[in-house]
Design a protein around this motif. Structure first.
Motif, short mmCIF file in Angstrom:
data_model
loop_
_atom_site.label_atom_id
_atom_site.label_comp_id
_atom_site.label_asym_id
_atom_site.label_seq_id
_atom_site.Cartn_x
_atom_site.Cartn_y
_atom_site.Cartn_z
N GLU A 1 -107.19 -2.75 26.98
CA GLU A 1 -107.19 -2.04 28.38
C GLU A 1 -108.10 -3.01 29.42
O GLU A 1 -108.95 -3.82 28.95
CB GLU A 1 -108.16 -0.65 27.99
CG GLU A 1 -109.49 -0.86 27.74
CD GLU A 1 -109.88 -1.35 26.22
OE1 GLU A 1 -108.67 -1.50 25.57
OE2 GLU A 1 -111.16 -1.31 25.77
N HIS B 1 -103.57 5.54 23.75
CA HIS B 1 -104.98 5.08 23.52
C HIS B 1 -105.50 4.24 24.57
O HIS B 1 -106.46 4.43 25.13
CB HIS B 1 -104.96 4.22 22.23
CG HIS B 1 -106.32 3.70 21.71
ND1 HIS B 1 -107.10 4.22 20.78
CD2 HIS B 1 -106.72 2.45 22.15
CE1 HIS B 1 -108.25 3.53 20.75
NE2 HIS B 1 -108.12 2.36 21.55
N GLU B 2 -104.59 3.28 25.14
CA GLU B 2 -105.11 2.35 26.12
C GLU B 2 -105.08 2.83 27.39
O GLU B 2 -106.17 2.64 28.21
CB GLU B 2 -104.23 1.18 26.19
CG GLU B 2 -104.00 0.35 24.82
CD GLU B 2 -105.25 0.09 24.31
OE1 GLU B 2 -106.22 -0.66 24.99
OE2 GLU B 2 -105.51 -0.26 23.02
N HIS C 1 -108.14 4.64 27.65
CA HIS C 1 -109.55 3.60 27.83
C HIS C 1 -109.63 3.49 29.32
O HIS C 1 -110.57 3.19 29.78
CB HIS C 1 -109.18 2.23 27.26
CG HIS C 1 -109.52 2.01 25.79
ND1 HIS C 1 -110.87 2.15 25.48
CD2 HIS C 1 -109.00 1.71 24.82
CE1 HIS C 1 -111.12 2.07 24.36
NE2 HIS C 1 -109.99 1.77 23.90
N GLU D 1 -114.17 3.56 22.03
CA GLU D 1 -113.14 3.54 21.34
C GLU D 1 -112.82 4.84 20.45
O GLU D 1 -111.90 5.12 20.14
CB GLU D 1 -113.72 2.22 20.30
CG GLU D 1 -113.51 0.87 20.81
CD GLU D 1 -112.16 0.50 21.40
OE1 GLU D 1 -111.01 1.26 21.44
OE2 GLU D 1 -111.96 -0.61 21.95
N TYR E 1 -114.55 3.16 15.91
CA TYR E 1 -113.26 3.87 16.13
C TYR E 1 -113.36 4.97 15.31
O TYR E 1 -113.31 6.23 15.70
CB TYR E 1 -112.04 2.80 15.77
CG TYR E 1 -111.80 1.95 16.68
CD1 TYR E 1 -110.60 1.87 17.49
CD2 TYR E 1 -112.40 0.56 16.44
CE1 TYR E 1 -110.31 0.83 18.34
CE2 TYR E 1 -112.23 -0.62 17.61
CZ TYR E 1 -111.07 -0.32 18.45
OH TYR E 1 -110.65 -1.40 19.03
ZN LIG Z 1 -109.23 0.99 22.04
#
Ligand SMILES: [Zn+2]
Length: 1014
Positions: free
Chosen positions: A347, A365-366, A369, A388, A468
């Motif tokens: 990201e 997900h990205e 971010h 994360e 994570y």
């Molecule tokens: Zn990530």
């Protein structure tokens, strides 16, 4: 004393660097400002980027700065960097062996100046050059600005794509410019770039002019305020919305460029990093999100079939829709997604780069971010869990896949139901399996907490789990406790207050506390700073009439280290119906929770919807006798591994064997475990009851009944976790009682990284014959034998394949006939090496050196010339008893071990020996997945030993040679080995399996085994 408290508090604050003020809110918060104006020209023939920049840096801190720290992150991807050192330590080969012209670099091409004064650049972490220090001639006072000029060259790696890369005319620039490090309340936060952790930057404006070949198509952080990024020409779907005026009137002039080149000027505000990638082969697709925000995606032609036609664009739109719902309106004027060389995704503010295998989950997900990291900018060197973990949780949440979204039983995502023979197996679903994999790290004592700093983690996978997976669980547990609306309100508050600022634990915690009205210091403390597990047990249940309805009182006890407001549910229907849920007080270790219900409760359960991370679900229902609660019985199908997340699983199957005094013996075996993933099998138990059809003449009728009981990694009373590495067993079989206790310490430096595997095992063994008439006197002498043993094993890191082992025994032997007792000792060691060569690694060589010595060892603890000793093969039903199926002299079965001379009988023992085993193998058949075709090797072997037979003080030379065939296969969940050998030459023919005095040394003989020496 009181006077010292603020000082101690201040010291603690210094250790735990925070960026938010003590209240956790933005009042009194400051951050530096860094505005870049960059012109960079990509010289494709030289494959180098030439850059020039002016950085305007404003010191908003209360401190006078005597130096500046600047990161040259691209220098991680080359030999000598801290990144390479971390890879080397953990047995990964990436950049540490790169040579010119493949390695990446970023270097100044002239001396940088600060306010017109040239500065001396030093590298405090040399040979790593990802952190540069500029000594300032004139300190920078609070409120002062510095104008910094840089000129530099940057080149990504040509061969290893990680964040950056160049291939043909495609260039990925993630880290590529001298980036001023963050100066926050903790001081200069400049860290050498290592695989753990990555991003932290000062907010400011990026005004970046890229000079590229005319046909290049470029995607970047920012709005293309001038020049042609190449999108219209590359467009295959949707529309191009440049949104050139997104920032109002900004300088949009372009420099003069040479023929065949173009200049494109990108402009971004409130950004702390600028990433870009360019490729003349990029195809463009675009849309206007909610009629206002352009989405740009750049896709190589090869991925168009999968990502084109608006698919990739829509993934970005879906991600933004969800993120706006949980945080608030998107704060940037555009969103770019592009496909880069690195198969992973990263990201950047306003953009993300993906590998070619991108799916909707990765985009979710990205893009997530861009909120948590892009706009809510945390320090990933210290607190990667802030972004994360949240981003991992958020993307699961979007698809309704978190434990908090899914009621028990509803979730079987991503796993097709097993078919064929495997359909018999009772297994955990994919989510439970991955959860248990993570919790195993804790149970094995290898987990690390998300903080402290990323560089302190022992290995990369544990770092990943800590930033994570563990925080992913943590956010779920916070949502479970606060409820959906409060949890979403907390994210809104956090985003609204901290957008375009640096965040930390305190900022997040203060938002969660403010919105929920609860104190959550304990919650963040346990999840962020400590490892641990959630486990509550339901100890007692009382149900009484309560007016028209029912009152259930449930006693719950905290067993795990972590606290949680544990849900306790009652239901009047069959399980799966609706539950009435009341939560316990997380601060209490023992409490009675009261639940009122209209109907009489049929079931009472902790965490009935499985919305928590309670690791041991067996104690979530109230207890029965002998811990019989939550047990599930299934048939034990051969070759299938079975397990359960909610129950202690017991698999029942038959066994049968033959001995001469016992005749046919039939047994029922119960194999049991809890939530097993791979080698980590919790509470593994085995119970067997056997009945022999005959017993020796005149023996007590009780000798018909035999059995065994074993444990490994057991749960024991008064301890909340299984005893890792502990195993014990008692067997009463075929005339011999055996008792065994073992403890195995995993001393390997890494659990997951490629390092040596080291174990220390301590054991106690006792073999006690109770009726000598059952004994195979070739293997067992009528004596009670007790010994303690210690074994150290070592296996090299890959690709080397060396293993070594030493083992020592000390014991007592008490003869059954005369009661004489004597001590014995034994020691042995071996080193073995295997390797492959030839096209496709068709050929394998194997070498082994073994040495052993024993004094007064009884038969059952003697060193075998070919075989493991009888104590170690005791549990093998086919060799233990007298005249057992494979123990007969005409069967020629061997359990390889000892000195490993395959041509000799398993009954030959030695009390001193040095042996060399060698073998060459050619692979003639490779195993095929999901078929019963095994891997087959043809083998030529030769062994030689110098040893002493017991009672004979002369050294004797033993030798054999022959050919064999080795087959290995994975039959469903079990690895199976079969080996058949033809020892054509045996130096002592009478000692060969089934050998007689007078046999020829060269002769057709055979022997087989279900294991290999290597
Ligand atoms: Zn990530």
């Amino acid at each position: 004393m009181i006077a010292f408290i603020p000082l101690i508090f201040a010291l603690q604050q210094g250790v735990t660097a925070t960026v938010s003020p003590p209240a956790g809110d933005t009042v009194g918060y400051w951050q530096q400002r860094a505005d870049y104006r960059i012109t960079a020209e990509l010289d494709e023939p030289a494959q180098v980027l030439h850059g020039k920049a002016t950085l305007t840096y404003v010191n908003h801190s209360p401190d006078t700065l005597g130096e500046m720290r600047v990161q040259q992150l691209l220098n991680a991807f080359r030999p000598g960097s801290r990144w390479s050192a971390a890879d080397e330590r953990e047995g990964r080969v990436r950049f540490q062996r790169l040579k010119e012209p493949d390695l990446a670099y970023e270097r100044f091409t002239s001396q940088p100046t600060v306010n017109g004064e040239p500065v001396t650049v030093t590298y405090p972490f040399a040979p790593d050059s990802t952190v540069a220090r500029f000594a300032l001639a004139k300190p920078l006072a609070p409120g002062d600005s510095a104008i910094v000029h840089f000129a530099w060259d940057a080149r990504p790696s040509a061969t290893i794509y990680r964040r950056q890369g160049r291939k043909g005319r495609k260039y990925d620039f993630s880290q590529w410019y001298p980036k001023v490090a963050v100066y926050d309340r903790g001081g200069w936060e400049a860290q050498p770039f290592i695989p753990n952790g990555e991003m932290y930057g000062e907010f400011g404006t990026f005004d970046v002019t890229l000079i590229l070949a005319t046909d290049q198509v470029v995607g970047a952080t920012g709005i293309p305020v001038a020049g042609d990024p190449g999108w219209e020409k590359a467009r295959v779907w949707g529309e191009v919305h440049l949104a050139r005026d997104a920032y109002g009137a900004v300088d949009a002039t372009l420099p003069e460029v040479a023929a065949g080149k173009k200049a494109v000027r990108f402009y971004a505000r409130d950004a702390h990093h600028f990433g870009w990638a360019t490729d003349p082969e990029f195809k463009y697709e675009g849309a206007l999100y909610r009629g206002a925000t352009p989405i740009h995606v750049l896709i190589p032609r090869a991925q168009l079939a999968k990502l084109g036609n608006g698919t990739f664009v829509k993934w970005n739109e879906h991600a933004l829709e969800f993120l706006e719902k949980i945080y608030g309106p998107y704060g940037y004027p555009q969103l770019t997604g592009l496909i880069r060389l690195d198969p992973g995704a990263t990201e950047f503010p306003m953009m993300a780069m993906y590998g070619s295998s991108v799916g909707e989950g990765t985009v979710s997900h990205e893009v997530g971010h861009i909120y948590s990291y892009g706009m809510l900018a945390n320090n990933e060197w210290r607190e990667g869990w802030l972004d994360e973990g949240l981003t991992s949780y958020q993307s699961e949440w979007r698809i309704g896949g978190t434990p908090q979204d899914v009621a028990e039983g509803a979730k079987q995502q991503g796993v097709a139901p097993a078919s064929g023979y495997r359909a018999h197996a009772h297994v955990m679903n994919a989510d439970d399996r991955s959860t248990m994999q993570l919790l195993d790290m804790d149970l094995l004592g290898r987990a690390q907490a998300p903080e402290p700093a990323s560089r302190t983690f022992n290995e990369f996978n544990i770092y990943q789990a800590a930033v994570y997976s563990r925080p992913d669980m943590m956010y779920g547990m916070l949502r479970d406790m606060l409820g959906d609306s409060v949890f979403t309100a907390f994210l809104h508050d956090y985003y609204a207050r901290w957008k375009f600022k640096h965040v930390d634990e305190l900022a997040m915690r203060a938002s969660a506390e403010r919105v929920s009205g609860r104190k959550l210091d304990w919650f963040f403390e346990q999840w962020v700073h400590h490892t641990g597990l959630v486990d509550y047990a339901l100890e007692d249940v009382e149900t009484t009439r309560d007016g028209d309805g029912w009152l259930t009182r449930a006693k719950i006890i905290r067993r795990g280290e972590y606290r949680h407001a544990m849900p306790v549910g009652v239901t009047s229907q069959d399980v799966g119906g609706s539950w009435t849920i009341v939560r316990g007080d997380p601060m209490l270790d023992e409490q009675w929770v009261e639940i009122r219900s209209a109907a009489k409760p049929m079931h009472v359960r902790l965490d009935p919807l499985h919305s928590t991370e309670d690791w041991d679900r067996r104690n979530n229902v109230s207890g029965g006798l002998l811990d019989g609660r939550a047990t599930t019985y299934v048939a034990d199908w051969p070759f299938l591994a079975q397990t359960d997340r909610s129950h202690q699983l017991v698999a029942i199957g038959p066994e049968a064997w033959y001995t001469r005094p016992g005749g046919f013996t039939g047994a029922v075996r119960l194999r049991s475990n809890y939530a097993t993933v791979g080698d980590a099998a919790w509470d593994k138990r085995e119970l067997g009851v056997a009945l022999s059809s005959q017993i020796p003449d005149g023996a007590n009728g009780a000798e018909h009944v035999m059995g065994w009981l074993t444990f490994s990694n057991p749960t024991v009373p008064f301890r909340d976790r299984p005893l890792v590495g502990v195993s014990a067993g008692v067997w009463v079989l075929d005339g011999i009682t055996k008792v065994e206790i073992k403890k195995d310490w995993n001393l390997s430096p890494f659990l997951y990284s490629n390092g040596p595997q080291q174990h220390l095992k301590l054991g106690f063994d006792a073999t006690l014959p109770y009726d000598d008439r059952w004994l195979d006197l070739g293997r067992w002498q009528p004596a009670n034998v007790y010994d303690v043993n210690a074994e150290l094993t070592w296996r090299s890191r890959l690709p080397q394949s060396i293993r070594a082992r030493v083992k020592g025994f000390a014991g007592l032997d008490r003869e059954n006939d005369d009661g004489t007792t004597h001590a014995f000792e034994r020691a042995e060691g071996e080193v073995a090496q295997t390797g492959s060569f030839g096209a496709g690694e068709t050929f394998t060589h194997k070498l082994r050196l073994f040495a052993g010595a024993s004094r007064d060892a009884p038969l059952q603890r003697s060193i075998g010339l070919a075989s493991l000793d009888a104590t170690d093969t005791y549990t093998d039903d086919f060799v233990r008893g007298r005249d057992a199926l494979f123990a007969r002299s005409d069967v020629h079965f061997v359990v390889p071990g000892g000195a490993g001379l395959r041509g000799y009988s398993p009954l030959v023992i030695v009390d001193r020996v040095v042996a060399l085993n060698g073998e060459m193998a050619a692979t003639v058949l490779r195993a095929r997945a999901k078929s019963l075709v095994p891997a087959v090797q043809l083998v030529a072997f030769g062994d030689a030993a110098l040893g002493r037979l017991p009672g004979n003080s002369d050294a004797h030379t033993f030798a054999d040679a022959g050919v064999g065939v080795l087959a290995r296969d994975q039959l469903w969940d079990r690895a199976v080995t079969f080996r058949f050998d033809v020892p054509l030459y045996v130096r002592d023919p009478a000692l060969a399996p089934g050998g007689k005095p007078g046999d020829d040394r060269v002769k057709l003989r055979w022997t087989f085994s279900f294991a290999d020496l290597w």
